[in-house]
Design a protein around this motif. Structure first.
Motif, mmCIF file in Angstrom:
data_model
loop_
_atom_site.group_PDB
_atom_site.id
_atom_site.type_symbol
_atom_site.label_atom_id
_atom_site.label_comp_id
_atom_site.label_asym_id
_atom_site.label_seq_id
_atom_site.Cartn_x
_atom_site.Cartn_y
_atom_site.Cartn_z
ATOM 1 N N PRO A 1 -50.010 187.038 -68.922
ATOM 2 C CA PRO A 1 -49.889 187.421 -70.329
ATOM 3 C C PRO A 1 -48.856 188.531 -70.515
ATOM 4 O O PRO A 1 -48.541 189.257 -69.575
ATOM 5 N N VAL A 2 -48.356 188.651 -71.730
ATOM 6 C CA VAL A 2 -47.389 189.709 -72.024
ATOM 7 C C VAL A 2 -47.607 190.249 -73.431
ATOM 8 O O VAL A 2 -48.059 189.521 -74.324
ATOM 9 N N GLU A 3 -47.334 191.533 -73.599
ATOM 10 C CA GLU A 3 -47.343 192.153 -74.922
ATOM 11 C C GLU A 3 -46.084 192.990 -75.061
ATOM 12 O O GLU A 3 -45.794 193.838 -74.214
ATOM 13 N N LEU A 4 -45.320 192.744 -76.110
ATOM 14 C CA LEU A 4 -44.127 193.532 -76.426
ATOM 15 C C LEU A 4 -44.465 194.372 -77.654
ATOM 16 O O LEU A 4 -44.833 193.838 -78.696
ATOM 17 N N ARG A 5 -44.310 195.681 -77.510
ATOM 18 C CA ARG A 5 -44.792 196.577 -78.550
ATOM 19 C C ARG A 5 -43.718 196.918 -79.579
ATOM 20 O O ARG A 5 -42.537 197.069 -79.243
ATOM 21 N N CYS A 6 -44.177 197.049 -80.822
ATOM 22 C CA CYS A 6 -43.284 197.382 -81.934
ATOM 23 C C CYS A 6 -44.033 198.265 -82.918
ATOM 24 O O CYS A 6 -45.117 197.905 -83.389
ATOM 25 N N ASN A 7 -43.469 199.416 -83.233
ATOM 26 C CA ASN A 7 -43.988 200.283 -84.279
ATOM 27 C C ASN A 7 -42.886 200.536 -85.297
ATOM 28 O O ASN A 7 -41.707 200.573 -84.946
ATOM 29 N N TYR A 8 -43.263 200.724 -86.533
ATOM 30 C CA TYR A 8 -42.263 200.937 -87.558
ATOM 31 C C TYR A 8 -42.646 202.122 -88.440
ATOM 32 O O TYR A 8 -43.795 202.561 -88.475
ATOM 33 N N SER A 9 -41.654 202.617 -89.164
ATOM 34 C CA SER A 9 -41.856 203.689 -90.123
ATOM 35 C C SER A 9 -41.106 203.309 -91.388
ATOM 36 O O SER A 9 -39.960 202.853 -91.328
ATOM 37 N N SER A 10 -41.778 203.470 -92.536
ATOM 38 C CA SER A 10 -41.136 203.115 -93.802
ATOM 39 C C SER A 10 -41.802 203.834 -94.952
ATOM 40 O O SER A 10 -43.016 204.012 -94.958
ATOM 41 N N SER A 11 -41.016 204.215 -95.950
ATOM 42 C CA SER A 11 -41.548 204.861 -97.138
ATOM 43 C C SER A 11 -41.997 203.825 -98.180
ATOM 44 O O SER A 11 -42.630 204.190 -99.174
ATOM 45 N N VAL A 12 -41.659 202.556 -97.940
ATOM 46 C CA VAL A 12 -42.074 201.473 -98.840
ATOM 47 C C VAL A 12 -42.719 200.374 -97.999
ATOM 48 O O VAL A 12 -42.597 200.360 -96.771
ATOM 49 N N SER A 13 -43.394 199.467 -98.669
ATOM 50 C CA SER A 13 -43.973 198.331 -97.957
ATOM 51 C C SER A 13 -42.859 197.452 -97.408
ATOM 52 O O SER A 13 -41.767 197.377 -97.982
ATOM 53 N N VAL A 14 -43.142 196.791 -96.297
ATOM 54 C CA VAL A 14 -42.112 196.004 -95.621
ATOM 55 C C VAL A 14 -42.637 194.638 -95.204
ATOM 56 O O VAL A 14 -43.846 194.422 -95.098
ATOM 57 N N TYR A 15 -41.699 193.735 -95.017
ATOM 58 C CA TYR A 15 -41.956 192.499 -94.297
ATOM 59 C C TYR A 15 -41.589 192.758 -92.830
ATOM 60 O O TYR A 15 -40.740 193.592 -92.533
ATOM 61 N N LEU A 16 -42.215 191.990 -91.925
ATOM 62 C CA LEU A 16 -42.021 192.216 -90.497
ATOM 63 C C LEU A 16 -41.577 190.931 -89.815
ATOM 64 O O LEU A 16 -42.058 189.838 -90.160
ATOM 65 N N PHE A 17 -40.683 191.078 -88.849
ATOM 66 C CA PHE A 17 -40.085 189.929 -88.180
ATOM 67 C C PHE A 17 -39.965 190.191 -86.681
ATOM 68 O O PHE A 17 -39.816 191.338 -86.250
ATOM 69 N N TRP A 18 -40.026 189.126 -85.917
ATOM 70 C CA TRP A 18 -39.584 189.143 -84.528
ATOM 71 C C TRP A 18 -38.471 188.101 -84.387
ATOM 72 O O TRP A 18 -38.651 186.930 -84.779
ATOM 73 N N TYR A 19 -37.331 188.549 -83.853
ATOM 74 C CA TYR A 19 -36.228 187.663 -83.542
ATOM 75 C C TYR A 19 -36.081 187.598 -82.022
ATOM 76 O O TYR A 19 -36.389 188.559 -81.307
ATOM 77 N N VAL A 20 -35.561 186.474 -81.524
ATOM 78 C CA VAL A 20 -35.358 186.291 -80.091
ATOM 79 C C VAL A 20 -33.907 185.904 -79.846
ATOM 80 O O VAL A 20 -33.298 185.187 -80.654
#
Lengths: 115, 114
Positions: free
Chosen positions: A18-37
């Motif tokens: 198994p694998v987990e790739l971590r992502c955290n974000y910071s934003s002053s407004v609501s956001v959409y989230l994406f993973w690209y490869v």
């Protein structure tokens, strides 16, 4: 303004593990989230995205990511990786407002699957 | 369906020279983006067009970079004069231009400034 942090620049993992790739974000407004490869010698491709609804989203090749608003995270997971998953993975966010669709990317995580 | 086309794929120039990149987006895509990807980093937006108008160019170094999208289709990105730190992959992307739409990326142009 938005920012994205991918905590691991390189992740080696054995095939079928198994694998987990971590992502955290910071934003002053609501956001959409994406993973690209980005596969070797190829362009960026969308892997999966979260816009609304269920916080767990899946891709057609077995990856999944869960949006966690309280932890501002969007980690990518796969229960069993294949050699063909070797690639660089980018987490990205886009602000939730009309007219501004730009993506803010993290620095990327290189996933190397070891036979 | 044809993808986003970019040319050239590779370019090597000396500092202070000029260079231009070309992008042809997916047919019908109203929004076009140029990103700069420096080695070891994620892509960074340089400029966003909606049809042939500029929506966001806040991160474009306007003293040396310029971009245009004539007739709302093809686009060119120019650097004049180039600096060593401009060495990067320049990515063009297009989308239908609505919130949450997928951006489709071209293969990129790898620029080396010597």
């Amino acid at each position: 303004a938005q920012s994205v942090t991918q905590l691991d620049s390189q992740v080696p993992v054995f095939e079928e593990a198994p694998v987990e790739l971590r992502c955290n974000y910071s934003s002053s407004v609501s956001v959409y989230l994406f993973w690209y490869v980005q596969y070797p010698n190829q362009g960026l491709q969308l892997l999966l995205k979260y816009l609304s609804g269920s916080t767990l989203v899946e891709s057609i090749n077995g990856f999944e990511a869960e949006f966690n608003k309280s932890q501002t995270s969007f980690h990518l997971r796969k229960p069993s990786v294949h050699i063909s998953d070797t690639a660089e993975y980018f987490c990205a966010v886009s602000p939730l407002r009309a007219g501004s669709y730009q993506l803010t990317f993290g620095k990327g995580t290189k996933l190397s699957v070891i036979p | 369906e044809a993808g986003v086309a970019q040319s050239p794929r590779y370019k090597i120039i000396e500092k202070r020279q000029s260079v231009a990149f070309w992008c042809n987006p997916i047919s019908g895509h109203a929004t076009l983006y140029w990103y700069q990807q420096i080695l070891g980093q994620g892509p960074k937006l340089l400029i966003q067009f909606q049809n042939n108008g500029v929506v966001d160019d806040s991160q474009l170094p306007k003293d040396r970079f310029s971009a245009e999208r004539l007739k709302g289709v093809d686009s060119t990105l120019k650097i004049q004069p180039a600096k060593l730190e401009d060495s990067a992959v320049y990515l063009c992307a297009s989308s239908l231009g609505q919130v949450g739409n997928e951006q489709f990326f071209g293969p990129g142009t790898r620029l080396t400034v010597l």
